[in-house]
Design a protein around this motif. Sequence first.
Motif, PDB file in Angstrom:
ATOM      1  N   GLN A   2      -2.847   0.614  -1.017  1.00 46.31           N
ATOM      2  CA  GLN A   2      -1.563   1.172  -0.596  1.00 46.31           C
ATOM      3  C   GLN A   2      -0.564   0.045  -0.398  1.00 46.31           C
ATOM      4  OE1 GLN A   2      -1.550   3.682   2.868  1.00 46.31           O
ATOM      5  NE2 GLN A   2       0.537   4.314   2.535  1.00 46.31           N
ATOM      6  N   LYS A 135       5.893   4.844  -0.253  1.00 48.40           N
ATOM      7  CA  LYS A 135       4.483   4.584  -0.001  1.00 48.40           C
ATOM      8  C   LYS A 135       3.717   4.829  -1.293  1.00 48.40           C
ATOM      9  CE  LYS A 135       4.704   5.940   4.839  1.00 48.40           C
ATOM     10  NZ  LYS A 135       4.278   6.917   5.838  1.00 48.40           N
ATOM     11  N   ASN A 137       0.213   4.811  -3.353  1.00 48.76           N
ATOM     12  CA  ASN A 137      -1.251   4.837  -3.312  1.00 48.76           C
ATOM     13  C   ASN A 137      -1.754   4.726  -4.733  1.00 48.76           C
ATOM     14  OD1 ASN A 137      -1.787   5.249  -0.466  1.00 48.76           O
ATOM     15  ND2 ASN A 137      -0.828   7.241  -0.771  1.00 48.76           N
TER      16      ASN A 137
END
Length: 138
Positions: A2, A135, A137
């Motif tokens: 991440q 964010k 991932n």
Amino acid sequence: MQKTFELELTKLDELSAYLIELLKNDNYIVILRGDLASGKTTLVKNYVKSLNLDDLVTSPTFSLQAIYSDNIFHYDMYNKTLNEFISLGMLEEFEKEGTHFVEWGDEKLEEILKDYGYNVILIHIEKKDNKRLYKINA
């Protein structure tokens, strides 16, 4: 893995450079999640611009899919359910080599794509004053 970026919408070069490096060696499906006007299309637009491509990037909300320079695919599922998306033959589009950006892809789509063995990256975008929190991932 991440990674998080907090950036103004007009200053996405750092994020685009990171994505170019991340996506360069394989075919990926990048699912973009965030509220209306969070900057999903703006991110795709900046990514394409950072590759020095002259394609006009707009939201494919009504066309469902746009293709830039033959190997960057951009989808918008805002007006479609997952079943409608599948019935239109859009899952087969992911077999094409390149990078696929999917706006509004939900958890079910993510699960299906992973089950089929695709490389899936999730980017969640949050509005934060005049900035956005990205964010990633991967």
